[in-house]
Motif scaffolding. Sequence first.
Motif, PDB file in Angstrom:
ATOM      1  N   VAL A  68      32.653   8.037  47.394  1.00 19.94           N
ATOM      2  CA  VAL A  68      31.580   7.918  48.377  1.00 19.94           C
ATOM      3  C   VAL A  68      31.752   8.946  49.491  1.00 19.94           C
ATOM      4  O   VAL A  68      30.784   9.583  49.930  1.00 19.94           O
ATOM      5  CB  VAL A  68      31.536   6.489  48.959  1.00 19.94           C
ATOM      6  CG1 VAL A  68      30.540   6.409  50.115  1.00 19.94           C
ATOM      7  CG2 VAL A  68      31.153   5.487  47.880  1.00 19.94           C
ATOM      8  N   TYR A 119      30.902  12.297  48.111  1.00 15.74           N
ATOM      9  CA  TYR A 119      29.443  12.341  47.902  1.00 15.74           C
ATOM     10  C   TYR A 119      28.726  12.682  49.207  1.00 15.74           C
ATOM     11  O   TYR A 119      27.821  13.534  49.234  1.00 15.74           O
ATOM     12  CB  TYR A 119      28.958  10.994  47.353  1.00 15.74           C
ATOM     13  CG  TYR A 119      27.475  10.778  47.543  1.00 15.74           C
ATOM     14  CD1 TYR A 119      26.553  11.398  46.707  1.00 15.74           C
ATOM     15  CD2 TYR A 119      26.995   9.968  48.579  1.00 15.74           C
ATOM     16  CE1 TYR A 119      25.178  11.216  46.906  1.00 15.74           C
ATOM     17  CE2 TYR A 119      25.636   9.777  48.764  1.00 15.74           C
ATOM     18  CZ  TYR A 119      24.735  10.401  47.932  1.00 15.74           C
ATOM     19  OH  TYR A 119      23.389  10.226  48.122  1.00 15.74           O
ATOM     20  N   LYS A 120      29.119  12.024  50.295  1.00 21.05           N
ATOM     21  CA  LYS A 120      28.464  12.264  51.588  1.00 21.05           C
ATOM     22  C   LYS A 120      28.678  13.706  52.041  1.00 21.05           C
ATOM     23  O   LYS A 120      27.763  14.339  52.589  1.00 21.05           O
ATOM     24  CB  LYS A 120      29.002  11.291  52.634  1.00 21.05           C
ATOM     25  CG  LYS A 120      28.579   9.839  52.387  1.00 21.05           C
ATOM     26  CD  LYS A 120      29.164   8.903  53.434  1.00 21.05           C
ATOM     27  CE  LYS A 120      28.700   7.465  53.180  1.00 21.05           C
ATOM     28  NZ  LYS A 120      29.306   6.512  54.141  1.00 21.05           N
ATOM     29  N   HIS A 160      25.284  13.409  42.426  1.00 20.28           N
ATOM     30  CA  HIS A 160      24.778  12.286  41.622  1.00 20.28           C
ATOM     31  C   HIS A 160      25.730  11.981  40.461  1.00 20.28           C
ATOM     32  O   HIS A 160      26.040  10.809  40.191  1.00 20.28           O
ATOM     33  CB  HIS A 160      23.389  12.642  41.103  1.00 20.28           C
ATOM     34  CG  HIS A 160      22.790  11.617  40.201  1.00 20.28           C
ATOM     35  ND1 HIS A 160      22.065  10.535  40.657  1.00 20.28           N
ATOM     36  CD2 HIS A 160      22.829  11.481  38.846  1.00 20.28           C
ATOM     37  CE1 HIS A 160      21.678   9.790  39.634  1.00 20.28           C
ATOM     38  NE2 HIS A 160      22.122  10.347  38.522  1.00 20.28           N
ATOM     39  N   VAL A 217      28.952  10.168  41.599  1.00 23.60           N
ATOM     40  CA  VAL A 217      28.768   8.730  41.830  1.00 23.60           C
ATOM     41  C   VAL A 217      28.602   7.999  40.500  1.00 23.60           C
ATOM     42  O   VAL A 217      29.153   6.918  40.291  1.00 23.60           O
ATOM     43  CB  VAL A 217      27.546   8.497  42.736  1.00 23.60           C
ATOM     44  CG1 VAL A 217      27.272   7.013  42.891  1.00 23.60           C
ATOM     45  CG2 VAL A 217      27.786   9.126  44.103  1.00 23.60           C
ATOM     46  N   GLU A 221      29.095   0.139  47.751  1.00 17.40           N
ATOM     47  CA  GLU A 221      28.862   1.429  48.403  1.00 17.40           C
ATOM     48  C   GLU A 221      28.382   2.470  47.413  1.00 17.40           C
ATOM     49  O   GLU A 221      27.477   3.259  47.706  1.00 17.40           O
ATOM     50  CB  GLU A 221      30.158   1.913  49.066  1.00 17.40           C
ATOM     51  CG  GLU A 221      30.522   1.233  50.361  1.00 17.40           C
ATOM     52  CD  GLU A 221      31.718   1.904  51.004  1.00 17.40           C
ATOM     53  OE1 GLU A 221      31.516   2.762  51.888  1.00 17.40           O
ATOM     54  OE2 GLU A 221      32.850   1.601  50.603  1.00 17.40           O
ATOM     55  N   LEU A 222      28.988   2.467  46.221  1.00 17.52           N
ATOM     56  CA  LEU A 222      28.600   3.437  45.204  1.00 17.52           C
ATOM     57  C   LEU A 222      27.173   3.205  44.710  1.00 17.52           C
ATOM     58  O   LEU A 222      26.426   4.155  44.497  1.00 17.52           O
ATOM     59  CB  LEU A 222      29.576   3.383  44.023  1.00 17.52           C
ATOM     60  CG  LEU A 222      30.927   4.060  44.243  1.00 17.52           C
ATOM     61  CD1 LEU A 222      31.886   3.724  43.113  1.00 17.52           C
ATOM     62  CD2 LEU A 222      30.758   5.580  44.348  1.00 17.52           C
ATOM     63  N   GLU A 275      24.743   1.941  46.393  1.00 20.27           N
ATOM     64  CA  GLU A 275      23.847   2.396  47.455  1.00 20.27           C
ATOM     65  C   GLU A 275      23.777   3.925  47.465  1.00 20.27           C
ATOM     66  O   GLU A 275      22.700   4.516  47.636  1.00 20.27           O
ATOM     67  CB  GLU A 275      24.344   1.884  48.810  1.00 20.27           C
ATOM     68  CG  GLU A 275      23.384   2.134  49.962  1.00 20.27           C
ATOM     69  CD  GLU A 275      22.052   1.438  49.781  1.00 20.27           C
ATOM     70  OE1 GLU A 275      21.042   1.984  50.263  1.00 20.27           O
ATOM     71  OE2 GLU A 275      22.001   0.352  49.161  1.00 20.27           O
ATOM     72  N   ALA A 276      24.935   4.570  47.269  1.00 23.75           N
ATOM     73  CA  ALA A 276      24.962   6.037  47.209  1.00 23.75           C
ATOM     74  C   ALA A 276      24.189   6.545  45.991  1.00 23.75           C
ATOM     75  O   ALA A 276      23.523   7.587  46.049  1.00 23.75           O
ATOM     76  CB  ALA A 276      26.403   6.536  47.168  1.00 23.75           C
ATOM     77  N   GLU A 310      20.556   6.412  46.777  1.00 25.58           N
ATOM     78  CA  GLU A 310      20.249   7.456  47.758  1.00 25.58           C
ATOM     79  C   GLU A 310      20.197   8.829  47.096  1.00 25.58           C
ATOM     80  O   GLU A 310      19.307   9.642  47.388  1.00 25.58           O
ATOM     81  CB  GLU A 310      21.302   7.441  48.871  1.00 25.58           C
ATOM     82  CG  GLU A 310      21.059   8.466  49.967  1.00 25.58           C
ATOM     83  CD  GLU A 310      22.196   8.514  50.967  1.00 25.58           C
ATOM     84  OE1 GLU A 310      23.054   9.422  50.852  1.00 25.58           O
ATOM     85  OE2 GLU A 310      22.232   7.633  51.844  1.00 25.58           O
ATOM     86  N   SER A 311      21.144   9.086  46.182  1.00 31.71           N
ATOM     87  CA  SER A 311      21.160  10.386  45.487  1.00 31.71           C
ATOM     88  C   SER A 311      19.905  10.569  44.638  1.00 31.71           C
ATOM     89  O   SER A 311      19.371  11.672  44.524  1.00 31.71           O
ATOM     90  CB  SER A 311      22.412  10.508  44.620  1.00 31.71           C
ATOM     91  OG  SER A 311      22.329   9.686  43.466  1.00 31.71           O
TER      92      SER A 311
END
Length: 921
Positions: free
Chosen positions: A497, A500-501, A526, A529, A546-547, A549-550, A553-554
């Motif tokens: 995560v 990724y950010k 992407h 994750v 968290e993953l 959600e990521a 988002e991706s």
Amino acid sequence: MVQLYNLHPFGSQQVVPCKLEPDRFCGGGRDALFVAAGCKVEAFAVAGQELCQPRCAFSTLGRVLRLAYSEAGDYLVAIEEKNKATFLRAYVNWRNKRTENSRVCIRMIGHNVEGPFSKAFRDQMYIIEMPLSEAPLCISCCPVKGDLLVGCTNKLVLFSLKYQIINEEFSLLDFERSLIIHIDNITPVEVSFCVGYVAVMSDLEVLIVKLESGPKNGERVHHHPHKTNNRIRRTEEGISNEISQLESDDFVICQKPLELLGEKSEQSGLSVTLESTGLADEKRKYSHFQHLLYRRFAPDISSYVLSDDIKLHSLQLLPIYQTGSLTSDGKNLSQEKELLSLFCFFSLPHVGYLYMVVKSVELMSVYQYPEKSQQAVLTPQFLHVITSNNLQCFTVRCSAAAAREEDPYMDTTLKACPPVSMDVCALRIQLFIGLKAICHFKNHIILLTKAEPEAIPERRQSPKRLLSRKDTSVKIKIPPVAEAGWNLYIVNTISPVQLYKEMVDYSNTYKTVKTQSCIHLLSEAHLLVRAALMDASQLEPGEKAELLEAFKESCGHLGDCYSRLDSQHSHLTLPYYKMSGLSMAEVLARTDWTVEDGLQKYERGLIFYINHSLYENLDEELNEMKLVCGFILEPRLLIQQRKGQIVPTELALHLKETQPGLLVASVLGLQKNNKIGIEEADSFFKDEDTIPQLLVDFWEAQLVACLPDVVLQELFFKLTSQYIWRLSKRQPPDTTPLRTSEDLINACSHYGLIYPWVHVVISSDSLADKNYTEDLSKLQSLICGPSFDIASIIPFLEPLSEDTIAGLSVHVLCRTRLKEYEQCIDILLERCPEAVIPYANHELKEENRTLWWKKLLPELCQRIKCGGEKYQLYLSSLKETLSIVAVELELKDFMNVLPEDGTATFFLPYLLYCSRKKPLT
């Protein structure tokens, strides 16, 4: 050249407090690190970001040459050397080794343990000796089953993991030598094994086979070796003999590079034989094999030296498993891992190769290193490569390939994933001085560094001498100086995560509306994750949420990028936005709307998304007309004013090319709701002075919809005029019609069923053009319909000549509707006599029935007298006519309609039938 991003996949690092310079090291499951040095193995506890602490230590028989750990069975296996002899030993129950001097049990493989000794094996570490007839060179443990594969010269030995059941509470880990794989003329440098897949590598060759159980193609399995093609083997032996005769001190023969995939790899020339060595009364685990890959590399002799620079290294099989299921309380089930995808990696010093080897064997990625590599490790997320002074981190496509194996809806309008063929990149090149070895486990990378003293060649050899196979090594003299320092590091990789950010933030530097670099980096994020979610066993508590959600988002970020594109990939906007969980309102809110020249500007990606979202209309309860409610509520999405006239928007033009059916339904909805007039709607579809097929589709849709303000006969006139014009010009429509004649007949009462005899007329001529046939069928159907004013069409039939079968059918149809039956009979007898009887059966009924004997019968008799090429057709028609007339008339009347000069024997059967039907009074 591989693109380099300056990201930070590596986090904190610490030094492993081992006392001696490591010979070998490897990870031990989730929480341990094994380091072999001298005649001892040290185990260290590794937990998260905490400092690495010594756990236990135990002595080995000699210096450790190879070391491997198996999570299945929780054992450590080593190849050890003592007094120039090599030994294979497995260390079991090592977690119970309290102190270095704790008691250790040693037993031979397959040795049955008596009951009184079982407690000792349960409470302390024990060693299993596995004797071999030849020296072991390399080892690999199956990550799923725990079986052990050992590489020896010209063969591989498979030890199956098994358990001796001592009692209900305790079973003892053991091995059985179950299979020997003989491979002629190969010396394994590395092997890798995973649930029946075997990869073996020599200095310049790689072979992958799949071991299979059960009968092959239904054949009976015998307890003897399985052999490959003898002819190939003899050919290889002949080549080897020939090469050995040609070789001398001055020459070396190098075979050319070769890549063989799938069944073609059987042509490699390597002879592979299976020899079962398990107990005869037990079921054989593997009875035959399948070739998957053979690759051979050629040495680079441009420098006139055959050195280690051209040898392969880092063979690895990487499995990716099916995601596990959960119990009702949310806990993971204890279950055996199920293989989803398998990947094979191996490398030359300057280039690495990654293959997918499960359902199909494909080369996925090629890695070009900026400098000479020494070793590499592959993970589901990354490829880590070490050179003499750098740790390099490359991206991989394993999760992209596995996603397509796992989900059948991938690469559809529902789901998407970056392609396997996407270029790989380097995320980081980290400086480390004197790198020697690397391994990976969990979220840790283990690195051995050592600053080597400068090596000085003892003497220069002539190029001619150095090319000799019998002396290919360069002797090195090491100065008598103090041994350089070394360190063993644990480098922690940062959480997926967090990385990724950072990648998303980094992508903003490329965000110039349509840049491909932004898409590439977001695609890498992407896949990172996605790979982490596939390896759920490695996730910390709370990390999965968290993953997820990521991940969403991706998908939203990728949807944004593709929505701005006007390229062949813009359609990916739809599945990425769907996977993001964003509503249509949320998507439109984050869209960067642009206005040019006072007109709304859309790109193809966003248009495609809006199109499909409206068409699919996620509320499944809505009916067909409400599918276009978005356009009815907001007509400006489709129509705009320009110089006082209504013209299509860019979205409408796009729909015209991609979804014409949706556009026709939408404009029809606008017309029905008084958002656009009849003439405006016609001009909306017109192309200057021509009438495109889409406008004809719109007219047909109007007829089907039965709009109240549309004058029916005017619509008939528009359609028939266009059908007749295209038929007369043999002009096909410019686009494929949205509805066939059959669709219109089923959906609209104005289109009638085409009379059966019309099909007979048409079948007498083959029409190659399907669209031409469709126009003709639609025109015929309208004429056969109940609402059509036949008299109005007659003046417009002149361009459609009766000389063609199409024109003939239309003209006869119109005359029939006008009740001109006798003229139609004359035309059909002359032009298409095979259609006369079907015509009479359909049309000459009730008050017109007398035409059977007043018109048709005498006409047929007259034409038979004249003979000609159609004589047989007339004769068969006459017989059918006589059969009908004999039923309809009484005998006296029947005799009166027969020709006076007819042959009595010909008419006699019909007269007899008529007389028996109703006796003469």
